[in-house]
Design a protein around this motif. Structure first.
Motif, PDB file in Angstrom:
ATOM      1  N   ASN A 244     -12.536   1.919  -0.355  1.00 50.14           N
ATOM      2  CA  ASN A 244     -12.815   3.171  -1.400  1.00 50.14           C
ATOM      3  C   ASN A 244     -14.221   2.659  -2.099  1.00 50.14           C
ATOM      4  O   ASN A 244     -15.022   3.462  -3.457  1.00 50.14           O
ATOM      5  CB  ASN A 244     -11.207   2.080  -2.956  1.00 50.14           C
ATOM      6  CG  ASN A 244      -9.583   2.646  -2.688  1.00 50.14           C
ATOM      7  OD1 ASN A 244      -9.893   3.635  -2.894  1.00 50.14           O
ATOM      8  ND2 ASN A 244      -8.822   1.677  -2.690  1.00 50.14           N
ATOM      9  N   MET A 268       1.900   1.049   0.617  1.00 50.13           N
ATOM     10  CA  MET A 268       0.983   2.009  -0.471  1.00 50.13           C
ATOM     11  C   MET A 268       1.265   2.448  -1.507  1.00 50.13           C
ATOM     12  O   MET A 268       1.888   3.271  -1.181  1.00 50.13           O
ATOM     13  CB  MET A 268      -0.396   2.238   0.058  1.00 50.13           C
ATOM     14  CG  MET A 268       0.152   3.481   0.957  1.00 50.13           C
ATOM     15  SD  MET A 268      -1.644   3.771   2.259  1.00 50.13           S
ATOM     16  CE  MET A 268      -0.849   3.252   3.541  1.00 50.13           C
ATOM     17  N   THR A 272      -3.725   6.252  -2.441  1.00 49.09           N
ATOM     18  CA  THR A 272      -3.946   5.512  -1.645  1.00 49.09           C
ATOM     19  C   THR A 272      -3.260   5.801  -0.591  1.00 49.09           C
ATOM     20  O   THR A 272      -4.069   5.798   0.663  1.00 49.09           O
ATOM     21  CB  THR A 272      -3.775   3.854  -1.251  1.00 49.09           C
ATOM     22  OG1 THR A 272      -4.149   3.192  -2.612  1.00 49.09           O
ATOM     23  CG2 THR A 272      -4.319   2.699  -0.694  1.00 49.09           C
TER      24      THR A 272
END
Length: 295
Positions: A244, A268, A272
């Motif tokens: 990220n 997740m 994600t």
């Protein structure tokens, strides 16, 4: 002396009084408070006392101010409080009890209310737990990489005998905490006490540019390589956290520098998961380009 509390201040906008007041109203006297004026345009003015000291340095940033405070600190333990933040009443008593009960513990982390007053305000609370496998269980298992703040921790002063905050770099805590963990034997998290980390529109989190984000990314890459984390449990989630940051660097005009690693699936959220699938199918470079376009 139990605690040295170091408060860097630069161009105080009226928050230092509340910050300092939150410390002095704790009803705790086994401490010194070192306010470091980091070359403010209008010099910081506070009332000195046997407990409160004020020193001035040429403006060089947060790291230099913290280092200056450390250099004269006399306490067995160090705490860092930013001048626009404050601590909850009773916090120092809780921390004193914790260090007294755990003299072999080098770092103690306590709860923090993050970006208080901002849109993403959230409280991070910990369980009462000791960590001795500091890489596997604390950095990866406790996800310390997500809360590497210096401000909500108590450090044995001796840890800084060979460690300094990096002058000239932003996100200095991410550069520093891994070095302190290397020098530590035991870390503890506790469920009591509270640090109020106030949202600052002029702060690094709000105004970080490409160079700042690149320094943050480089710090995490160094940790990955130094500690050879790729084969450890929890690495895949850590890698997605760092990915990220790489995407943010690319969106800000920077380059792709994050090495590719094989990562496994883990629980997740949808966003994600999309990045995870994109990384595995397309690779980092194409994923960054696509995400930049979608943003």
């Amino acid at each position: 002396m139990k605690f040295s509390i170091i408060i860097p201040a630069y161009n105080d906008k009226g928050t230092l009084e509340e910050c300092l007041g939150s410390v002095l109203s704790q009803g705790f006297d086994d401490m010194e408070v070192i306010v470091v004026d980091d070359g403010s345009e209008t010099p910081v003015s506070i009332e000195r006392s046997p407990i409160v000291n004020l020193i001035r340095i040429t403006h060089a940033g947060l790291s230099a101010a913290r280092n200056a405070g450390i250099s004269i600190a006399k306490g067995d333990y160090l705490l860092f409080i930013d001048s626009d933040d404050w601590i909850e009443r009773g916090t120092l008593k809780v921390l004193c009890d914790a260090v007294d009960a755990n003299p072999d513990c080098d770092i103690i982390e306590y709860p923090i209310n993050i970006h208080e007053g901002g849109q993403d305000e959230h409280k991070l609370v910990f369980e009462d737990k000791n960590y001795q496998a500091l890489i596997d269980d604390y950095w990866l298992g406790c996800k310390a990489y997500r809360h590497s703040y210096a401000c909500n921790k108590v450090f044995k002063r001796d840890l800084f005998a060979s460690v300094e905050f990096p002058v000239g770099k932003k996100f200095e805590d991410v550069h520093t905490l891994p070095k302190l963990l290397d020098a530590s034997r035991k870390v503890m998290t506790i469920s009591q006490g509270l640090y109020h980390y106030m949202w600052n529109q002029e702060g690094i989190c709000a105004k970080a540019g490409m160079q700042d984000l690149t320094q943050l990314l480089e710090a995490h890459i160094n940790v990955m390589e130094k500690w050879t984390l790729a084969e450890k449990k929890g690495f895949s989630e850590y890698f997605m956290h760092v990915l990220n940051i790489q995407i943010d660097v690319y969106k800000a005009g920077g380059k792709v520098i994050l090495p590719a690693y094989k990562i496994e699936s883990f629980p997740m959220d949808i966003k994600t998961r999309i990045k995870y699938l994109g990384y595995n199918v397309l690779g980092i470079n194409k994923l960054c380009k696509i995400w930049k376009y979608l943003s």
